[in-house]
Design an enzyme around this catalytic site. Structure first.
Site, PDB file in Angstrom:
ATOM      1  N   ASP A  62      -2.665  14.403  -9.271  1.00  0.00           N
ATOM      2  CA  ASP A  62      -2.664  13.105  -8.594  1.00  0.00           C
ATOM      3  C   ASP A  62      -3.985  12.432  -8.934  1.00  0.00           C
ATOM      4  O   ASP A  62      -5.036  12.830  -8.441  1.00  0.00           O
ATOM      5  CB  ASP A  62      -2.513  13.300  -7.085  1.00  0.00           C
ATOM      6  N   MET A  63      -3.948  11.425  -9.766  1.00  0.00           N
ATOM      7  CA  MET A  63      -5.181  10.828 -10.265  1.00  0.00           C
ATOM      8  C   MET A  63      -5.069   9.314 -10.379  1.00  0.00           C
ATOM      9  O   MET A  63      -3.988   8.766 -10.598  1.00  0.00           O
ATOM     10  CB  MET A  63      -5.520  11.391 -11.645  1.00  0.00           C
ATOM     11  N   ALA A  64      -6.191   8.650 -10.193  1.00  0.00           N
ATOM     12  CA  ALA A  64      -6.258   7.209 -10.411  1.00  0.00           C
ATOM     13  C   ALA A  64      -6.765   6.956 -11.821  1.00  0.00           C
ATOM     14  O   ALA A  64      -7.252   7.868 -12.504  1.00  0.00           O
ATOM     15  CB  ALA A  64      -7.184   6.562  -9.394  1.00  0.00           C
TER      16      ALA A  64
ATOM     17  N   GLY B 186      -3.822  20.799  -7.771  1.00  0.00           N
ATOM     18  CA  GLY B 186      -3.066  20.957  -6.536  1.00  0.00           C
ATOM     19  C   GLY B 186      -3.276  22.288  -5.847  1.00  0.00           C
ATOM     20  O   GLY B 186      -2.929  22.444  -4.668  1.00  0.00           O
TER      21      GLY B 186
ATOM     22  N   LYS C 279      -9.378   4.112 -22.331  1.00  0.00           N
ATOM     23  CA  LYS C 279      -8.226   4.949 -22.016  1.00  0.00           C
ATOM     24  C   LYS C 279      -7.709   4.651 -20.609  1.00  0.00           C
ATOM     25  O   LYS C 279      -6.511   4.469 -20.391  1.00  0.00           O
ATOM     26  CB  LYS C 279      -8.597   6.426 -22.147  1.00  0.00           C
TER      27      LYS C 279
ATOM     28  N   HIS D 232       0.825  -1.209   0.000  1.00  0.00           N
ATOM     29  CA  HIS D 232       0.000   0.000   0.000  1.00  0.00           C
ATOM     30  C   HIS D 232       0.859   1.260   0.000  1.00  0.00           C
ATOM     31  O   HIS D 232       1.392   1.680   1.020  1.00  0.00           O
ATOM     32  CB  HIS D 232      -0.964   0.045   1.180  1.00  0.00           C
TER      33      HIS D 232
END
Length: 350
Positions: A178-180, A309, A228, A120
């Site tokens: 910051d992305m999943a 951000g 994508k 993690h």
């Protein structure tokens, strides 16, 4: 009982570190891990904030995370290295990787450090921000256990692997993307299930991959942007797990039960602007770019124009002044963990 308990960031960091040390981590590793959690909590990223402490205590107690890992550094080139994490908690391994990437990038202009076999990774934005705080550009990728759909496949196929980019500026807060690769986080599905509220269209699916808005039936998120998002996740598996010699995807979908054992891999990249023409000009041009964006006319229904951000940095400033709000359920879990381990509770502001 107040809706949320407010705790000063420094006190919350000390408290979390004490709990993690009681959970088996060394004082240094506990402080590092607590710092990652509080960084996320300060910026309003509750899913990766102080709520992770009970979960990490559980990972340590069950032996999923190694409380006394022996991190080893492997390198055959000046600008590249791999850290074998020995199942260390992600904050321990990736903080070490970020520091190593900065050191190597300062002499080489650019450097990449992979992390093999961690547990993690926590908020990946923390590690690229650490690189940006050193005046360098930070890029990070993570690959984990498959828990998300893949276009055209039944059931979980790939991971909700994140990407993060941090770019330093002179007069602005750093840009932090910051992305999943998922449309929705697993935590959001659990929250909707508890509240009985429907999920957005195209965000989640049943066990066989059928899209659903019913949180009671949803078991996995769907990829962001369809093919994508799922394609990005597969690419991140190659850029991290396969590149560092610890494939996850193929082993997970094989017959060997060992392939289902929890683990994550990562890759951090640091780029020194000084190697590309000069730091001062880069920072000035970054500021000019961000200022130009913020100077564009806002849409009628928009509260303003923001870059990635910016708002989380503002939240951090607010919480540094007023304290970090801890949700009742999380505070109850922390209180119970503290009582069990003999750790005093931090002072609260409400």
């Amino acid at each position: 009982m107040p809706e949320k308990t407010l705790v000063a960031a420094a006190d919350l960091r000390t408290f979390a570190a004490a709990l993690l040390e009681k959970g088996g981590l060394t004082a240094e590793h506990a402080a590092t891990t607590a710092d990652v959690f509080v960084w996320a909590a300060r910026r309003g990223v509750e899913s990766h904030g102080i709520a992770r402490v009970p979960a990490y205590l559980d990972l340590l107690a069950k032996g999923v995370a190694n409380p006394a890992p022996r991190l080893t550094l492997e390198s055959t080139a000046p600008a590249a290295a791999v850290i074998d994490a020995d199942r260390a908690p992600g904050p321990v391994a990736l903080t070490a990787a970020a520091d190593e990437a900065v050191t190597r990038a300062r002499s080489q202009g650019i450097a990449s450090v992979g992390v093999r076999q961690t547990v993690h990774t926590g908020a990946i934005g923390y590690y690229v921000s650490k690189i940006a705080d050193a005046g360098l550009v930070g890029i990070g990728f993570v690959a984990g256990m498959p828990n998300m759909g893949y276009t055209g496949v039944k059931g979980p196929a790939v991971a909700t692997s994140p990407l993060a980019v941090a770019v330093p500026a002179r007069d602005h807060a750093p840009l932090l993307l910051d992305m999943a690769t998922a449309t929705i986080a697993l935590g959001r599905i659990r929250q909707a299930r508890a509240a009985g509220t429907p999920l957005p269209e195209g965000a989640a699916a049943t066990a066989d991959g059928t899209p659903t808005t019913d949180p009671a039936e949803a078991v996995m998120p769907l990829p962001l942007g369809g093919a994508k998002g799922s394609g990005m996740s597969l690419a991140f598996e190659l850029l991290t797990s396969v590149l560092v010699g610890a494939p996850i995807f193929a082993a997970f979908h094989a017959d060997d039960p060992a392939g289902r054992k929890h683990r994550q891999n990562a890759l951090l990249v640091a780029i020194d602007p000084a190697a590309f023409g000069g730091t001062a000009d880069f920072l000035a041009d970054t500021d000019a770019t961000l200022a130009a964006l913020k100077g564009l006319p806002a849409a009628d229904d928009a509260a303003g124009v923001y870059y990635p951000g910016e708002r989380s940095a503002a939240i951090a400033a607010q919480r540094d002044a007023a304290g970090i709000p801890v949700a009742p359920k999380v505070w109850q879990q922390l209180t119970a963990a503290a009582a069990e381990r003999g750790v005093p509770l931090p002072a609260t502001a409400g």
